[in-house]
Design an enzyme around this catalytic site. Sequence first.
Site, PDB file in Angstrom:
ATOM      1  N   GLY A 195       0.818  -1.214   0.000  1.00 42.97           N
ATOM      2  CA  GLY A 195       0.000   0.000   0.000  1.00 42.97           C
ATOM      3  C   GLY A 195       0.848   1.258   0.000  1.00 42.97           C
ATOM      4  O   GLY A 195       0.546   2.233  -0.714  1.00 42.97           O
ATOM      5  N   SER A 243      30.086 -16.319 -27.794  1.00 44.42           N
ATOM      6  CA  SER A 243      29.432 -17.525 -27.297  1.00 44.42           C
ATOM      7  C   SER A 243      30.385 -18.264 -26.373  1.00 44.42           C
ATOM      8  O   SER A 243      31.547 -17.862 -26.202  1.00 44.42           O
ATOM      9  CB  SER A 243      29.036 -18.438 -28.460  1.00 44.42           C
ATOM     10  OG  SER A 243      28.160 -17.772 -29.341  1.00 44.42           O
ATOM     11  N   GLU A 254      28.644 -21.190 -11.940  1.00 41.39           N
ATOM     12  CA  GLU A 254      27.301 -20.625 -11.790  1.00 41.39           C
ATOM     13  C   GLU A 254      26.310 -21.361 -12.679  1.00 41.39           C
ATOM     14  O   GLU A 254      26.699 -21.926 -13.710  1.00 41.39           O
ATOM     15  CB  GLU A 254      27.315 -19.138 -12.150  1.00 41.39           C
ATOM     16  CG  GLU A 254      27.781 -18.868 -13.558  1.00 41.39           C
ATOM     17  CD  GLU A 254      28.307 -17.457 -13.749  1.00 41.39           C
ATOM     18  OE1 GLU A 254      27.667 -16.706 -14.510  1.00 41.39           O
ATOM     19  OE2 GLU A 254      29.341 -17.104 -13.154  1.00 41.39           O
ATOM     20  N   LYS A 304      23.816 -22.213 -15.540  1.00 37.44           N
ATOM     21  CA  LYS A 304      23.622 -21.673 -16.890  1.00 37.44           C
ATOM     22  C   LYS A 304      22.122 -21.582 -17.143  1.00 37.44           C
ATOM     23  O   LYS A 304      21.468 -22.594 -17.413  1.00 37.44           O
ATOM     24  CB  LYS A 304      24.294 -22.561 -17.923  1.00 37.44           C
ATOM     25  CG  LYS A 304      24.207 -21.999 -19.345  1.00 37.44           C
ATOM     26  CD  LYS A 304      24.902 -22.901 -20.342  1.00 37.44           C
ATOM     27  CE  LYS A 304      24.825 -22.292 -21.732  1.00 37.44           C
ATOM     28  NZ  LYS A 304      23.426 -22.116 -22.205  1.00 37.44           N
ATOM     29  N   LYS A 353      34.104 -20.348 -15.146  1.00 39.09           N
ATOM     30  CA  LYS A 353      34.972 -19.248 -15.567  1.00 39.09           C
ATOM     31  C   LYS A 353      36.241 -19.237 -14.720  1.00 39.09           C
ATOM     32  O   LYS A 353      36.171 -19.461 -13.508  1.00 39.09           O
ATOM     33  CB  LYS A 353      34.259 -17.901 -15.382  1.00 39.09           C
ATOM     34  CG  LYS A 353      32.957 -17.760 -16.144  1.00 39.09           C
ATOM     35  CD  LYS A 353      32.252 -16.467 -15.781  1.00 39.09           C
ATOM     36  CE  LYS A 353      30.908 -16.335 -16.479  1.00 39.09           C
ATOM     37  NZ  LYS A 353      30.160 -15.132 -16.038  1.00 39.09           N
ATOM     38  N   CYS A 362     -13.411 -45.919 -17.787  1.00 40.43           N
ATOM     39  CA  CYS A 362     -14.163 -47.171 -17.777  1.00 40.43           C
ATOM     40  C   CYS A 362     -14.745 -47.297 -16.374  1.00 40.43           C
ATOM     41  O   CYS A 362     -13.997 -47.289 -15.391  1.00 40.43           O
ATOM     42  CB  CYS A 362     -13.251 -48.355 -18.078  1.00 40.43           C
ATOM     43  SG  CYS A 362     -14.065 -49.956 -17.846  1.00 40.43           S
TER      44      CYS A 362
END
Length: 646
Positions: A35, A83, A115, A117, A293, A429
């Site tokens: 609020g 990439s 980390e 991906k 990395k 059924c």
Amino acid sequence: MDREHARKRLAELREQINYHNYRYYVLDDPVISDGEYDQLFRELLELEERFPDLVTADSPSQRVGGPPLDRFETVEHPLPMLSLDNVFSEEELREFEEKIRRFLQWEEEIQYSAEPKLDGLAVELVYEEGVFTIGSTRGDGLVGENITAQLRTVQAIPLRLQELAGDIPSRLIVRGEVYMPLEGFEALNRERASRGEPLFANPRNAAAGSLRQLDPRVTASRPLSFFVYGVADTAVTPCSTQQELYRWLARLGFKVNPLVLHCPDIETVVARYRYLQEVRHQLEYEIDGMVVKVDSFELQHRLGATSRAPRWAVAWKFPATQATTRIKDVDFQVGRTGAVTPVAILEPVTVGGVTVQRATLHNQDEIQRKDLRIGDTVLIQRAGDVIPEVIKPIVEKRTGQEQPILFPKKCPECGHPLVRPRGEAVIRCINPHCPAQRLRSLIYFAGKNGLDIEGLGKKNMEQLVEAGLVRDLPDIFRLRVEDLEELDGWGRKSAENVIRAIRAASHPPLDRFLAALGIRFVGEVTAAQLARRFGSLEHLMEASREELLEVDGVGEQAADSLLDYFSDPDVRAMLRELQENGLQIQPVEAGVPRRLEDRVFLFTGSLETMSRNEAKARVKELGAQVATTVNRKVTDVVAGPSPAAS
């Protein structure tokens, strides 16, 4: 209010609202109520309406999306968005490290950053003097599409950087991943299905499709989020390692994935991959691997890059969970509750390391909604322990020879006419003597979710039914060693073991017995509530609809199902026979400690000192409920060392 006061107040409001957005969307730790936030935002909009020339690029009002674009313009990346090369095994990862060592002539330990991906869309964000000015897609790595207006609508992307990290570079180029959380993806597809619109195949497609909307207002309506993963030029930062960079970016106001981990050596990287592979299906977003990395920027700069990928980073991909194959035929299976489920017979394909030849098609409505046909090339998905499912047909590969999938009119097992109860998507059924239902009920009753009779698994139960030794539940308790030892593959010892297990299971507590019966809409939790409320099977069988509806968790469907079940003369005769053949159902005892009365437990993974079923039984003895999936009622999660693996 005059113009000067409006300018000052708008600056205050922008700063406050951007800060509270950061607390809510990045830290998940709001410090004001919804609020109070709404009041600040309303005041901002009113002032900007009165003084439109004072609207700035970093105003929170700019997140709602502007007018539609005619087309996307192109943006040249100041530095290429390269990439990542992929590896698919531990051996290939170690080869990656060996290449680094040879390139650098390096013998010391190499430290890494690992980390998740994310399976989203890579984007680049340009900040001038701390203000977000241009956002673009990766494109071909050199040139991307300008989606600034769309990216402004993503709440986790700061429009102005926080000044918590000291001096901010005059120009900072940040890179990260826009993704769609799974809960938002499922809600979006439900909404699209209700409107008859085609569904997104996966969260990545949904995120990419949302960002590439020419109308930013459509993007603003989509549940997108963002994780930062790097900068274009580390030289403009005060950081010397990847880990320092993440801490610095977090102070600037960016959302950093909490699963980022500093790894002092390659062994830690391998362990982290295995951990992420175990927990991936418990995350709120999809990941398809782990990015590794080299942590040191000095080493990163020395390693440099090839024409397409950095030498200092690699993506270790998980086995694929999606693949394409062809529907050869459709089989219709009858479940223990009479539900007829269509199952696609597929050309074998490897998905997630497992060869898949069958996949569920759910029901007739799903087949029609997805427009699936025999002969279609289809996209299938396998996630976690879930049975593979067909996501969609690849319409572009149709030849015209595909055939419609026709649902049978009669039960494929007993020939009884099939019906579709009002309000249900499932065709059933309703013949209580259907052999397929009877067999599956027997398997369920003796299985781990039932009385857990060791030695009476699916294969052995099918053999007993085929031999005519077991036709209904009471027959289990009539079995003798002499009956079993003559069967193919059995001997005296195995027969004695099964009879011993049957005797051990012949005194079940009421809640376990109710769950084992497999009554529609009555699972473990509801069975426990019913046992607690009525105490004995006799009292439950005589309960009125009103009394049943008073039980927590029992709705109208469950109440009607219980009434129908216990009013069936064949069921009552079967229950009498069970008791005549030695089954003694244990009533709920008064005075048993109920220390866990108000708790709901969820068990995942393999436990070290007991089985999950034993653990469930122990907590239920103390009054707790046991859930089978995550929901808002769960109060305690018990995770073994290998969650979601068993």
